[in-house]
Design a protein around this motif. Sequence first.
Motif, PDB file in Angstrom:
ATOM      1  N   THR A 145     -12.305   0.131 -55.966  1.00 23.91           N
ATOM      2  CA  THR A 145     -10.995   0.573 -55.155  1.00 23.91           C
ATOM      3  C   THR A 145     -11.141   1.968 -54.537  1.00 23.91           C
ATOM      4  O   THR A 145     -12.019   2.939 -54.925  1.00 23.91           O
ATOM      5  CB  THR A 145      -9.764   0.253 -56.113  1.00 23.91           C
ATOM      6  OG1 THR A 145      -9.718   1.793 -56.729  1.00 23.91           O
ATOM      7  CG2 THR A 145      -9.774  -0.961 -56.916  1.00 23.91           C
ATOM      8  N   ILE A 147      -8.874   4.327 -54.264  1.00 27.67           N
ATOM      9  CA  ILE A 147      -8.247   5.367 -55.163  1.00 27.67           C
ATOM     10  C   ILE A 147      -9.174   5.502 -56.447  1.00 27.67           C
ATOM     11  O   ILE A 147      -9.259   6.594 -56.715  1.00 27.67           O
ATOM     12  CB  ILE A 147      -6.762   4.755 -55.898  1.00 27.67           C
ATOM     13  CG1 ILE A 147      -5.890   4.610 -54.623  1.00 27.67           C
ATOM     14  CG2 ILE A 147      -6.355   5.762 -57.007  1.00 27.67           C
ATOM     15  CD1 ILE A 147      -5.495   5.993 -54.187  1.00 27.67           C
ATOM     16  N   LEU A 214      -8.153   5.695 -47.130  1.00 26.31           N
ATOM     17  CA  LEU A 214      -6.901   6.047 -47.497  1.00 26.31           C
ATOM     18  C   LEU A 214      -5.816   6.590 -46.581  1.00 26.31           C
ATOM     19  O   LEU A 214      -4.725   7.103 -46.766  1.00 26.31           O
ATOM     20  CB  LEU A 214      -7.088   7.264 -48.484  1.00 26.31           C
ATOM     21  CG  LEU A 214      -7.643   6.915 -49.858  1.00 26.31           C
ATOM     22  CD1 LEU A 214      -8.155   8.252 -50.632  1.00 26.31           C
ATOM     23  CD2 LEU A 214      -6.419   6.146 -50.674  1.00 26.31           C
ATOM     24  N   ARG A 227      -2.410   8.465 -51.005  1.00 22.16           N
ATOM     25  CA  ARG A 227      -2.283   7.005 -50.756  1.00 22.16           C
ATOM     26  C   ARG A 227      -2.033   6.931 -49.471  1.00 22.16           C
ATOM     27  O   ARG A 227      -2.598   5.986 -48.708  1.00 22.16           O
ATOM     28  CB  ARG A 227      -1.057   6.311 -51.503  1.00 22.16           C
ATOM     29  CG  ARG A 227      -1.827   6.125 -53.057  1.00 22.16           C
ATOM     30  CD  ARG A 227      -0.834   5.171 -53.726  1.00 22.16           C
ATOM     31  NE  ARG A 227      -1.163   5.133 -55.215  1.00 22.16           N
ATOM     32  CZ  ARG A 227      -1.798   3.817 -55.663  1.00 22.16           C
ATOM     33  NH1 ARG A 227      -2.216   3.066 -54.776  1.00 22.16           N
ATOM     34  NH2 ARG A 227      -2.279   3.988 -56.923  1.00 22.16           N
ATOM     35  N   ARG A 228      -1.270   7.936 -48.836  1.00 18.45           N
ATOM     36  CA  ARG A 228      -0.811   7.655 -47.292  1.00 18.45           C
ATOM     37  C   ARG A 228      -1.604   8.771 -46.399  1.00 18.45           C
ATOM     38  O   ARG A 228      -1.440   8.905 -45.430  1.00 18.45           O
ATOM     39  CB  ARG A 228       0.545   8.161 -47.175  1.00 18.45           C
ATOM     40  CG  ARG A 228       1.355   7.066 -47.976  1.00 18.45           C
ATOM     41  CD  ARG A 228       2.781   7.142 -47.767  1.00 18.45           C
ATOM     42  NE  ARG A 228       3.772   6.139 -48.662  1.00 18.45           N
ATOM     43  CZ  ARG A 228       5.276   6.358 -48.800  1.00 18.45           C
ATOM     44  NH1 ARG A 228       5.701   7.416 -48.185  1.00 18.45           N
ATOM     45  NH2 ARG A 228       5.531   5.568 -49.505  1.00 18.45           N
ATOM     46  N   ARG A 240      -2.594  10.599 -62.567  1.00 18.22           N
ATOM     47  CA  ARG A 240      -3.920   9.646 -62.477  1.00 18.22           C
ATOM     48  C   ARG A 240      -4.778  10.148 -63.943  1.00 18.22           C
ATOM     49  O   ARG A 240      -5.185   9.187 -64.434  1.00 18.22           O
ATOM     50  CB  ARG A 240      -4.672   9.992 -61.273  1.00 18.22           C
ATOM     51  CG  ARG A 240      -3.958   9.599 -59.940  1.00 18.22           C
ATOM     52  CD  ARG A 240      -3.585   7.994 -59.793  1.00 18.22           C
ATOM     53  NE  ARG A 240      -4.611   7.418 -59.836  1.00 18.22           N
ATOM     54  CZ  ARG A 240      -4.527   5.984 -60.313  1.00 18.22           C
ATOM     55  NH1 ARG A 240      -3.375   5.403 -60.536  1.00 18.22           N
ATOM     56  NH2 ARG A 240      -5.837   5.090 -60.148  1.00 18.22           N
TER      57      ARG A 240
END
Length: 304
Positions: A145, A147, A214, A227-228, A240
């Motif tokens: 992924t 992330i 991302l 994420r943004r 995390r």
Amino acid sequence: METIDSGKSAAVYSGPADDDSVLIDRYLEHLAGTRQLVENSLLAYRRDLSRFSAWLQSQRLSFIQISKLSMQQYFIWRITEGYHASSSARMLSCLKGFFRYLQLQQLITSDPCFNLKPPKARAVHAGSLTEAEVEALLQSPDQATTIGLRDRAMLELLYATGVNVSELISLQLQQLDINAATVQIQGKSVRVLPLGEEACYWLKKYIHESRIELGCAEDCDQLFVGRRGGKMTRQAFWYRLKYYARQISVANKISPQGLRRAFAEHMLANGAKLQHVQQMLGHADLSSTQSYAPENGRLRVPMR
């Protein structure tokens, strides 16, 4: 048991030709008379002063010749030799009283202990991450992924360099040189740190495969993004990290300093020099780095 020799302690100081042992005897006589210390306390003072005198002799110095700089060098030497901070603090307290006495007796003109601060006490930590636990933590993110790939790169860089979280999330692309395998850190001081092969591999993979996905804009200089596509926050990173720590059951060992501490402890345990780790961590005070040294004092080539 050693006793205080009253004949010795009555020796008369006649000038620089007298050796340090005479000054020790006179000081102990002074303590016995003014503070009424028990014999064991006097023996402890004698032991500390004699040990300090032995170091002075190795430097071709004496009690009446030492400067403040030499005094600082002595306590740095104690750190590199693995003496605990509590032991050095006791030694400094002993020397402060001794040199105040010499100054009052007009045997020295200035106090070399003036304004010297005791070494920082070693912090007590409930548990530290082992190398196996760190390895498991590094492998926890799902690298399939975007992330997970970002998180793996962040963890690898953190463990490879020992940077703190603020330095990690503030990194800009231009601070990273993959070809030279280095990263420039702009904390309290600017320092260029080496990166291992693993860290370089995951950083390159993250930059080429994950960073753009991302949502990072083309003109964005931030190395690690959320994420943004915006800058990572401390809170987001530690969320995390806690998530991965729970997966391998080391959540109780993870703190804001967890991986930084593991980096330093593992480097020292595997033979790195204290001064080298100090430079990598950006510590101004060597005693701060000493808190990461193994308790047995014997420091044994960094991992990875």
